[in-house]
Design an enzyme around this catalytic site. Structure first.
Site, PDB file in Angstrom:
ATOM      1  N   LYS A 266       0.846  -1.210   0.000  1.00  0.00           N
ATOM      2  CA  LYS A 266       0.000   0.000   0.000  1.00  0.00           C
ATOM      3  C   LYS A 266       0.873   1.249   0.000  1.00  0.00           C
ATOM      4  CE  LYS A 266      -4.308  -1.418   2.042  1.00  0.00           C
ATOM      5  NZ  LYS A 266      -5.058  -1.602   3.244  1.00  0.00           N
ATOM      6  N   THR A 298     -12.341  -4.251  -8.456  1.00  0.00           N
ATOM      7  CA  THR A 298     -13.029  -2.989  -8.215  1.00  0.00           C
ATOM      8  C   THR A 298     -14.533  -3.229  -8.345  1.00  0.00           C
ATOM      9  OG1 THR A 298     -13.292  -2.255 -10.502  1.00  0.00           O
ATOM     10  CG2 THR A 298     -11.130  -1.934  -9.521  1.00  0.00           C
ATOM     11  N   LYS A 322     -19.522  -7.168 -10.273  1.00  0.00           N
ATOM     12  CA  LYS A 322     -20.766  -7.655 -10.888  1.00  0.00           C
ATOM     13  C   LYS A 322     -21.218  -6.848 -12.111  1.00  0.00           C
ATOM     14  CE  LYS A 322     -22.075  -7.435  -6.465  1.00  0.00           C
ATOM     15  NZ  LYS A 322     -21.119  -7.885  -5.536  1.00  0.00           N
ATOM     16  N   LEU A 356     -18.503 -18.846  -2.235  1.00  0.00           N
ATOM     17  CA  LEU A 356     -19.356 -20.049  -2.331  1.00  0.00           C
ATOM     18  C   LEU A 356     -19.443 -20.515  -3.791  1.00  0.00           C
ATOM     19  CD1 LEU A 356     -22.355 -18.972  -0.049  1.00  0.00           C
ATOM     20  CD2 LEU A 356     -20.392 -20.394   0.569  1.00  0.00           C
ATOM     21  N   GLU A 415     -20.926  -2.963   0.180  1.00  0.00           N
ATOM     22  CA  GLU A 415     -20.329  -2.312  -0.983  1.00  0.00           C
ATOM     23  C   GLU A 415     -19.700  -1.012  -0.487  1.00  0.00           C
ATOM     24  OE1 GLU A 415     -20.336  -3.625  -4.290  1.00  0.00           O
ATOM     25  OE2 GLU A 415     -20.806  -5.283  -2.964  1.00  0.00           O
ATOM     26  N   ASP A 426     -27.474  -4.593  -5.169  1.00  0.00           N
ATOM     27  CA  ASP A 426     -26.438  -5.630  -5.164  1.00  0.00           C
ATOM     28  C   ASP A 426     -27.071  -7.029  -5.287  1.00  0.00           C
ATOM     29  OD1 ASP A 426     -23.569  -6.301  -4.743  1.00  0.00           O
ATOM     30  OD2 ASP A 426     -24.425  -7.382  -3.041  1.00  0.00           O
ATOM     31  N   LYS A 430     -26.985  -9.853  -8.488  1.00  0.00           N
ATOM     32  CA  LYS A 430     -26.694 -11.292  -8.348  1.00  0.00           C
ATOM     33  C   LYS A 430     -27.830 -12.134  -8.950  1.00  0.00           C
ATOM     34  CE  LYS A 430     -23.865 -10.391  -4.328  1.00  0.00           C
ATOM     35  NZ  LYS A 430     -23.805 -10.218  -2.886  1.00  0.00           N
TER      36      LYS A 430
HETATM   37  N1  LIG Z   1     -16.422  -7.176  -0.023  1.00  0.00           N
HETATM   38  C1  LIG Z   1     -17.004  -8.339  -0.261  1.00  0.00           C
HETATM   39  O1  LIG Z   1     -17.334  -9.117   0.627  1.00  0.00           O
HETATM   40  C2  LIG Z   1     -17.287  -8.733  -1.673  1.00  0.00           C
HETATM   41  C3  LIG Z   1     -17.021  -7.876  -2.701  1.00  0.00           C
HETATM   42  N2  LIG Z   1     -17.297  -8.247  -3.982  1.00  0.00           N
HETATM   43  C4  LIG Z   1     -16.988  -7.329  -5.056  1.00  0.00           C
HETATM   44  O2  LIG Z   1     -15.581  -7.072  -5.050  1.00  0.00           O
HETATM   45  C5  LIG Z   1     -15.321  -5.775  -5.578  1.00  0.00           C
HETATM   46  C6  LIG Z   1     -14.441  -5.027  -4.583  1.00  0.00           C
HETATM   47  O3  LIG Z   1     -15.114  -4.897  -3.380  1.00  0.00           O
HETATM   48  P1  LIG Z   1     -14.375  -4.291  -2.105  1.00  0.00           P
HETATM   49  O4  LIG Z   1     -12.997  -4.799  -2.016  1.00  0.00           O
HETATM   50  O5  LIG Z   1     -15.282  -4.519  -0.972  1.00  0.00           O
HETATM   51  O6  LIG Z   1     -14.343  -2.731  -2.498  1.00  0.00           O
HETATM   52  P2  LIG Z   1     -13.343  -1.603  -2.019  1.00  0.00           P
HETATM   53  O7  LIG Z   1     -14.058  -0.333  -2.231  1.00  0.00           O
HETATM   54  O8  LIG Z   1     -12.823  -1.916  -0.672  1.00  0.00           O
HETATM   55  O9  LIG Z   1     -12.124  -1.708  -3.038  1.00  0.00           O
HETATM   56  C7  LIG Z   1     -12.269  -1.321  -4.353  1.00  0.00           C
HETATM   57  C8  LIG Z   1     -10.871  -1.066  -4.901  1.00  0.00           C
HETATM   58  O10 LIG Z   1     -11.003  -0.787  -6.278  1.00  0.00           O
HETATM   59  C9  LIG Z   1     -10.141   0.299  -6.611  1.00  0.00           C
HETATM   60  N3  LIG Z   1     -10.650   0.992  -7.775  1.00  0.00           N
HETATM   61  C10 LIG Z   1     -11.824   1.598  -7.942  1.00  0.00           C
HETATM   62  N4  LIG Z   1     -11.895   2.119  -9.199  1.00  0.00           N
HETATM   63  C11 LIG Z   1     -10.737   1.817  -9.812  1.00  0.00           C
HETATM   64  C12 LIG Z   1     -10.208   2.056 -11.106  1.00  0.00           C
HETATM   65  N5  LIG Z   1     -10.900   2.710 -12.021  1.00  0.00           N
HETATM   66  N6  LIG Z   1      -8.973   1.591 -11.389  1.00  0.00           N
HETATM   67  C13 LIG Z   1      -8.272   0.922 -10.477  1.00  0.00           C
HETATM   68  N7  LIG Z   1      -8.722   0.659  -9.234  1.00  0.00           N
HETATM   69  C14 LIG Z   1      -9.943   1.107  -8.909  1.00  0.00           C
HETATM   70  C15 LIG Z   1     -10.190   1.160  -5.401  1.00  0.00           C
HETATM   71  O11 LIG Z   1      -9.034   1.984  -5.400  1.00  0.00           O
HETATM   72  P3  LIG Z   1      -9.097   3.482  -4.810  1.00  0.00           P
HETATM   73  O12 LIG Z   1      -9.043   3.295  -3.364  1.00  0.00           O
HETATM   74  O13 LIG Z   1      -7.907   4.145  -5.389  1.00  0.00           O
HETATM   75  O14 LIG Z   1     -10.387   4.067  -5.306  1.00  0.00           O
HETATM   76  C16 LIG Z   1     -10.169   0.117  -4.282  1.00  0.00           C
HETATM   77  O15 LIG Z   1      -8.853  -0.251  -3.992  1.00  0.00           O
HETATM   78  C17 LIG Z   1     -16.676  -5.143  -5.786  1.00  0.00           C
HETATM   79  O16 LIG Z   1     -17.040  -5.283  -7.137  1.00  0.00           O
HETATM   80  C18 LIG Z   1     -17.618  -5.977  -4.917  1.00  0.00           C
HETATM   81  O17 LIG Z   1     -18.949  -6.010  -5.373  1.00  0.00           O
HETATM   82  C19 LIG Z   1     -17.807  -9.470  -4.292  1.00  0.00           C
HETATM   83  C20 LIG Z   1     -18.062 -10.381  -3.314  1.00  0.00           C
HETATM   84  C21 LIG Z   1     -17.882 -10.065  -1.911  1.00  0.00           C
HETATM   85  N1  LIG Z   2     -21.802  -6.224  -0.489  1.00  0.00           N
HETATM   86  C1  LIG Z   2     -21.920  -7.559  -0.934  1.00  0.00           C
HETATM   87  C2  LIG Z   2     -20.566  -8.106  -1.144  1.00  0.00           C
HETATM   88  C3  LIG Z   2     -20.589  -9.199  -2.099  1.00  0.00           C
HETATM   89  O1  LIG Z   2     -20.997  -9.124  -3.221  1.00  0.00           O
HETATM   90  C4  LIG Z   2     -22.646  -8.395   0.080  1.00  0.00           C
HETATM   91  O2  LIG Z   2     -22.904  -7.869   1.154  1.00  0.00           O
HETATM   92  O3  LIG Z   2     -22.998  -9.541  -0.187  1.00  0.00           O
END
Ligand SMILES: NC(=O)C1=CN([C@@H]2O[C@H](COP(=O)(O)OP(=O)(O)OC[C@H]3O[C@@H](n4cnc5c(N)ncnc54)[C@H](OP(=O)(O)O)[C@@H]3O)[C@@H](O)[C@H]2O)C=CC1
Ligand SMILES: N[C@@H](CC=O)C(=O)O
Length: 567
Positions: A266, A298, A322, A356, A415, A426, A430
């Site tokens: 980071k 992302t 998604k 899952l 999210e 969301d 799905k």
């Molecule tokens: N959290 C969960 O339990 C789950 C999440 N998901 C999916 O996973 C994905 C990520 O979720 P989550 O980790 O919680 O989200 P976060 O917001 O924690 O992380 C998203 C990351 O994406 C980066 N990002 C956003 N836009 C861009 C871009 N244009 N180019 C490069 N990097 C970018 C952000 O960087 P920066 O900080 O610089 O903006 C950040 O590091 C989502 O699509 C979510 O729906 C799916 C299943 C479960």
């Molecule tokens: N925000 C979502 C993360 C996975 O897609 C959830 O709560 O299930």
């Protein structure tokens, strides 16, 4: 046993050498007159054959001949006089290879190869390996303990190690440690080794395995290196992260694609990262000498709209995002068509239920000819957590609705903006993803979705403001909860797809305590598939949100690519 040492007993070797004219013959003659240990040779241009007698090791001869630019294959060996020491052949096939598009008129070269083993005298065994259709670079090659290939490499045991020593090189390692075979950019590779530790009669009935990774010859800085260098048949493969980006910065490794140091990624990204530029990022990855995967972690629409470009650049795509799979239906079809055209994987297991095995299971049900009758479930880790905490029939001190939403956000379930969970979008995404896999022409606009974000908070510009004001509505949610409770029911937020009756919805419902969805815990998702084969539904349940389980889903997609990847 060094590869340039002369053998003790003279022997005869026949080589296939791709000679096309008299000058090729002259080149071969020039080479052979300079190699030590050659007593006699014959060159046949028409038959493209060279026969050599002497004590020069074929590894040396074939190396020198190949330096002329001609293709050289060791065709066979034998002793000049007396009895033959024995010979064996091992045929390489890829256990997990499946062409991505079986109808493609020009399918990829299937990984295959051949190892010829000849006992050239009592002491020395010569092994000559040729392969094709394998990814460029170095690959470990080993004789395995067992000849059982019923489950591919995983049923062949460990490296053949009768001396019970540590993993290492040809000289001192396991007898089965043959080192690495180098495969060129066209997928062709060869290797000739001679060993005084291998005897043909000891290895007949065993098997040989070529690994995806390079063998470190026991010189790695970890314990596993002394066992199998992390590349045994059953070991989890290692992936290298060579490029990393967020929305403002990016880090690319050097031209040798060495793994980035991730110990403090980071800070390194923030302090040493170049300004974010998707096009240089993708270009860099596309030139990787080994297959590369872009992982879109992302929730960005901008990134999701670039999948066709990633695929055209021959990158596999893995994502929990998604957007591409639940947005415009034409775009959805287009990205899978592009993936098939480019023979690249586009995998998104973690878009539904995080780690899952939901998408895999649904795909398998459909591909094996089952008929989907109904899919229903609790698809949101966030909403599952919120309502499991907020609405149960047991007594006891309960937290307020807004407090529970805050914990869900702190636990990483939500999210980036929790309203994207509470508004049902969301879950709707799905449901659309599963519906489309089930063959429905479904989109977000035609799906009835119950939005539980209080109306006056929907337009607030930031998620921070939303979280600050949510407590104003705690009484509203408490009223809903009390009404359900007075009927011996609990609140649950569910998604339903019923292709038979053409029903689909995403809504908050009250369910009796006997319902399987009523007794969920934590952030668990539950997905129930009722099908022709499973009239009593097939149910998948477990944590459906959070970093660890989402990463597991992404990793399992990566392994799928790894297992099938020889291109
Ligand atoms: N959290 C969960 O339990 C789950 C999440 N998901 C999916 O996973 C994905 C990520 O979720 P989550 O980790 O919680 O989200 P976060 O917001 O924690 O992380 C998203 C990351 O994406 C980066 N990002 C956003 N836009 C861009 C871009 N244009 N180019 C490069 N990097 C970018 C952000 O960087 P920066 O900080 O610089 O903006 C950040 O590091 C989502 O699509 C979510 O729906 C799916 C299943 C479960
Ligand atoms: N925000 C979502 C993360 C996975 O897609 C959830 O709560 O299930």
């Amino acid at each position: 046993m060094a590869t340039t040492r002369l053998a003790n007993t003279p022997f005869k070797t026949e080589y296939a050498v791709k000679m096309t004219c008299d000058s090729c013959v002259e080149s071969v003659r020039n080479v052979l007159t300079k190699v030590p240990g050659i007593n006699h040779f014959e060159i046949d241009l028409q038959e493209q054959r060279v026969v050599i007698e002497g004590t020069a090791p074929p590894s040396l001869v074939s190396r020198r001949l190949k330096e002329t630019g001609m293709t050289v294959i060791v065709r066979g060996q034998g002793v000049i006089r007396g009895s033959h020491g024995g010979a064996a052949v091992c045929i390489f096939e890829s256990f997990t290879y499946t062409p991505l598009n079986k109808d493609d008129p020009a399918p990829q070269v299937k990984p295959q190869g051949l190892a010829r083993m000849v006992q050239i005298d009592d002491n020395n065994c010569l092994i000559d390996v040729t392969v094709q259709g394998i990814s460029p670079g170095y690959h470990g090659i080993h004789i395995q303990e067992l000849g059982d290939i019923s489950a591919g490499p995983s049923s062949t045991g460990g490296h053949y190690n009768p001396e019970n020593v540590e993993h290492g090189d040809l000289e001192k390692g396991h007898v089965g440690d043959l080192g690495n075979i180098f495969v060129d950019e066209n997928g062709w590779g060869d290797l000739v080794v001679e060993s005084s530790r291998i005897k043909v009669w000891d290895v007949i009935g065993r098997s040989m395995v070529i690994t995806h990774g390079k063998d470190d010859a026991g010189k790695g800085d970890n314990e596993q290196s002394k066992i199998d260098a992390h590349i045994s048949a059953n070991a989890t493969p290692k992936f290298s992260i060579v490029a990393l980006k967020n929305s403002s910065k990016q880090l690319l490794s050097t031209s040798d694609y060495a793994p980035l140091d991730l110990s403090d990624w980071k800070t390194t990204l923030q302090t040493h990262g170049a300004p974010s530029d998707l096009s240089t990022f993708v270009d860099y990855l596309s030139k990787s000498p080994t297959p590369a995967v872009i992982i879109d972690n992302t929730s960005s629409q901008e990134i999701a709209s670039q999948y066709p470009l990633f695929l055209k650049k021959r990158l596999h795509v893995v994502t929990p995002n998604k957007k591409a799979f639940s947005g415009d239906f034409d775009y959805y079809k287009k990205i899978f068509e592009e993936a098939a055209r480019q023979k690249r994987w586009l995998l998104h297991e973690s878009t539904v239920g995080a780690g899952l095995p939901v998408i895999n299971t649904l795909n398998d049900l459909i591909r094996t000819g089952d008929k989907i009758v109904k899919i229903e479930g609790i698809f949101s880790g966030t909403l599952s957590y919120i309502f499991n905490e907020f609405s149960s029939l047991s007594d006891g001190a309960k937290k307020k609705f807004s407090e529970i939403v805050r914990v869900a956000q702190e636990n990483g379930y939500t999210e980036p903006d929790p309203r994207d969970d509470l508004n049902g979008l969301d879950v709707a995404r799905k449901v659309v993803i599963l519906g489309r896999i089930a063959g429905l022409d479904l989109d977000l606009d035609s799906l009835p979705v119950e939005n539980i974000v209080p109306e006056s908070l929907r337009a607030l510009p930031s998620s921070t403001e939303f979280m600050e004001r949510l407590s104003e509505f705690d009484h509203h949610f408490e009223n809903l909860n009390q009404t359900a409770k007075s009927n011996d029911q609990v609140l649950r937020y569910i998604g339903v797809i019923d292709p038979v009756h053409n029903e689909k919805s995403v809504k908050l419902v009250s369910l009796p305590s006997s319902h399987p969805f009523a007794s969920l815990k934590g952030s668990d998702n539950i997905i129930s598939f009722t099908t022709q084969r499973f009239p009593n539904p097939l149910i998948i349940q477990g944590a459906g949100a959070g970093a660890a389980v989402t990463a597991f889903g992404i990793f399992s997609d990566l392994l799928k690519i790894y297992d099938s990847s020889d291109s």
